[in-house]
Design a protein around this motif. Structure first.
Motif, PDB file in Angstrom:
ATOM      1  N   GLU A   1       9.158   5.551  -6.373  1.00  0.00           N
ATOM      2  CA  GLU A   1       8.655   5.021  -5.111  1.00  0.00           C
ATOM      3  C   GLU A   1       7.378   4.289  -5.479  1.00  0.00           C
ATOM      4  OE1 GLU A   1       9.873   4.834  -2.170  1.00  0.00           O
ATOM      5  OE2 GLU A   1      10.728   6.734  -1.480  1.00  0.00           O
ATOM      6  N   ARG A   2       7.243   3.071  -4.966  1.00  0.00           N
ATOM      7  CA  ARG A   2       6.149   2.212  -5.399  1.00  0.00           C
ATOM      8  C   ARG A   2       5.279   1.852  -4.192  1.00  0.00           C
ATOM      9  NH1 ARG A   2       6.966  -3.893  -6.519  1.00  0.00           N
ATOM     10  NH2 ARG A   2       4.955  -4.357  -7.422  1.00  0.00           N
ATOM     11  N   PHE A   3       3.971   1.942  -4.363  1.00  0.00           N
ATOM     12  CA  PHE A   3       3.047   1.637  -3.275  1.00  0.00           C
ATOM     13  C   PHE A   3       2.010   0.624  -3.750  1.00  0.00           C
ATOM     14  CE2 PHE A   3       4.693   5.889  -2.943  1.00  0.00           C
ATOM     15  CZ  PHE A   3       5.139   5.960  -1.630  1.00  0.00           C
ATOM     16  N   LEU A   4       1.595  -0.261  -2.848  1.00  0.00           N
ATOM     17  CA  LEU A   4       0.562  -1.233  -3.209  1.00  0.00           C
ATOM     18  C   LEU A   4      -0.774  -0.782  -2.642  1.00  0.00           C
ATOM     19  CD1 LEU A   4       2.574  -4.531  -2.584  1.00  0.00           C
ATOM     20  CD2 LEU A   4       2.267  -3.276  -4.720  1.00  0.00           C
ATOM     21  N   SER A   5      -1.845  -1.151  -3.311  1.00  0.00           N
ATOM     22  CA  SER A   5      -3.181  -0.756  -2.863  1.00  0.00           C
ATOM     23  C   SER A   5      -4.190  -1.789  -3.330  1.00  0.00           C
ATOM     24  CB  SER A   5      -3.531   0.612  -3.442  1.00  0.00           C
ATOM     25  OG  SER A   5      -4.890   0.906  -3.194  1.00  0.00           O
ATOM     26  N   ARG A   6      -5.278  -1.914  -2.584  1.00  0.00           N
ATOM     27  CA  ARG A   6      -6.304  -2.894  -2.959  1.00  0.00           C
ATOM     28  C   ARG A   6      -7.540  -2.262  -3.594  1.00  0.00           C
ATOM     29  NH1 ARG A   6      -5.327  -6.143   1.947  1.00  0.00           N
ATOM     30  NH2 ARG A   6      -4.199  -7.944   1.151  1.00  0.00           N
TER      31      ARG A   6
ATOM     32  N   PRO B   1       1.699   9.530   1.095  1.00  0.00           N
ATOM     33  CA  PRO B   1       1.376   8.763  -0.109  1.00  0.00           C
ATOM     34  C   PRO B   1       0.193   7.805   0.060  1.00  0.00           C
ATOM     35  CG  PRO B   1       3.324   7.865   0.938  1.00  0.00           C
ATOM     36  CD  PRO B   1       2.922   9.057   1.763  1.00  0.00           C
ATOM     37  N   SER B   2      -0.939   8.331   0.502  1.00  0.00           N
ATOM     38  CA  SER B   2      -2.147   7.505   0.609  1.00  0.00           C
ATOM     39  C   SER B   2      -2.954   7.621  -0.678  1.00  0.00           C
ATOM     40  CB  SER B   2      -2.999   7.981   1.782  1.00  0.00           C
ATOM     41  OG  SER B   2      -3.521   9.266   1.494  1.00  0.00           O
TER      42      SER B   2
ATOM     43  N   CYS C   1       0.927  -6.177  -9.966  1.00  0.00           N
ATOM     44  CA  CYS C   1       1.443  -7.153 -10.935  1.00  0.00           C
ATOM     45  C   CYS C   1       1.097  -6.680 -12.320  1.00  0.00           C
ATOM     46  CB  CYS C   1       0.736  -8.490 -10.719  1.00  0.00           C
ATOM     47  SG  CYS C   1       1.677  -9.583  -9.721  1.00  0.00           S
TER      48      CYS C   1
END
Lengths: 270, 270
Positions: free
Chosen positions: A150-155, A196-197, A266
């Protein structure tokens, strides 16, 4: 030039298998915008920051793909938990495939890099995390093409403090240690996936580092120092390093090198 | 800000299904380093390059995620085959999820963007290509989480010539046309996978554009002009546009806007 991100493991449990495609790990890790750059080289062998080195994991990849040599560049510390060997293996695989016009699918290259890590005992999950990018929960272990994530994006920007190396083989070779790692790792992965935070990643990772017995007193001191200033922190697996949100101020009290990097989705760039 | 790449379809065949998660397309497409930037907005609705627009695909995403509005920026032409609606939908989904702290897995967001495209008939495969990045062969159709792809990386720069829009709905609504498209599309996908090089992508894509009956005389003229100067070219699906390797010189003989972009494996960037 091919760039592959560093991969920081926050939670893990090992899955040992004779078949390197099936061996791997459950867990949660993330990739950042620092990593390893690889350039195909006309000189034989592996060069790291300009020096010829013995690097069996990368040599395995070169042999499999018929590559002559590779020039690797990184500002990351080696053997401190930043997945440098996985990044080096994957970057080399992509670079050699492009140079030689092999037209291999990306996941075939990633599988070769994963196998090189497993066979040489330099990593069990980094290449999977690096193949996907972002915050990556490995819910089924194995090589990149066989794993499920499971993939999550974050800044977020993450701060790192490097206190020293950790002898991975020694830690994972100890049966008792491995059992408590695996038990804690599975539990904390499950708890992370419930929410998932990024914050919960730090909460579960810290619990994992304590329950597994991997965090020593100094690591715990650093984590608590970050928390007392309102930040969040946990231990980099497996290295004597700490990763943190808002950790810079607290890090100053301690020795060791520190730097910051941004989480990135990326993780492979040409 | 969330950036999502343009997606150029070279070969395709449609898979229609009542369930938008199962609908999609087989085929080959690629992502480039030009695309759509999305910023969550406090103003209601969808803004494209500063102007309030009606954009049902993106509105669908906003509704599903409880987003108020989004500011989209792009230098790409709309309805010319560059997957602007897919990029807009996916960038909006990621942006709103981050802004609202929804912590949704990336593939859940990609599925929502794909469904928005299918329901509004603006695309069948762009979001899948954009979710993976690079040269993406879609070997099982469906939403990103249900699809299966083979993914290849490449360093090439591609030249584009835009001759005009193409009425997607009209083309795909014609039963006879769709049959010849699907027949040619499956054959050319298979031929590409036998040798998945960039050159073979152009060869198979050109054959597809002729066999499917989608390339008109002017498109064929442009392709042949590029080839006569030693380049490779084919038609962008579905737009009256041509993509080429070393196409710049030949493009000058024709009307229409031209630009160049690099193939990228990193199609979603924060």
């Amino acid at each position: 030039m091919t760039f592959v991100s560093a991969s920081i493991t926050a939670i893990f449990s090992t899955k040992i298998d004779r078949d390197p495609k099936k061996a791997g790990s459950y867990g949660v890790g993330f990739t950042v915008d620092m990593g390893v750059e690889a350039r195909a080289s006309e000189k034989n062998g592996v060069f790291l920051n300009g020096e010829r080195v013995s690097f069996p994991t990368v040599e395995h990849v070169l042999e499999r793909l018929g590559g002559k040599g590779v020039d690797l560049r990184t500002r990351l510390p080696v053997s401190c938990g930043f997945g440098v060997s996985g990044a080096s293996a994957l970057a080399t695989a992509v670079e050699i495939s492009l140079q030689k016009g092999l037209n291999l699918p990306f996941f075939r290259l990633a599988d070769i890099a994963h196998e090189a890590e497993v066979v040489n005992r330099t990593g069990l999950g980094d290449v999977v995390t690096q193949s996907f990018g972002g915050i990556v929960a490995r819910v089924r272990p194995g090589s990149p093409s066989k794993s499920r994530v499971e993939r999550f994006l974050s800044r977020a920007e993450v701060d790192f403090l490097v206190l020293g190396q950790m002898p991975t083989k020694e830690v994972l070779g100890d049966e008792v240690k491995r059992r408590s790692i695996n038990q804690a790792g599975k539990k904390r992965l499950k708890e992370f996936l419930k929410k998932p935070s990024l914050e919960n990643l730090f909460v579960q990772a810290k619990k994992f580092s304590l329950e597994s017995g991997l965090a020593d007193d100094e690591i715990v001191d650093v984590i608590e120092a970050v928390e007392s200033r309102g930040g969040l922190a946990s231990m980099v697996m497996l290295g004597r390093s700490v990763f943190a949100l808002n950790g810079k101020g607290a890090f100053e009290e301690f020795g060791g090198d520190s730097f910051s990097a941004r989480i990135t989705g990326c993780s492979v760039r040409l």
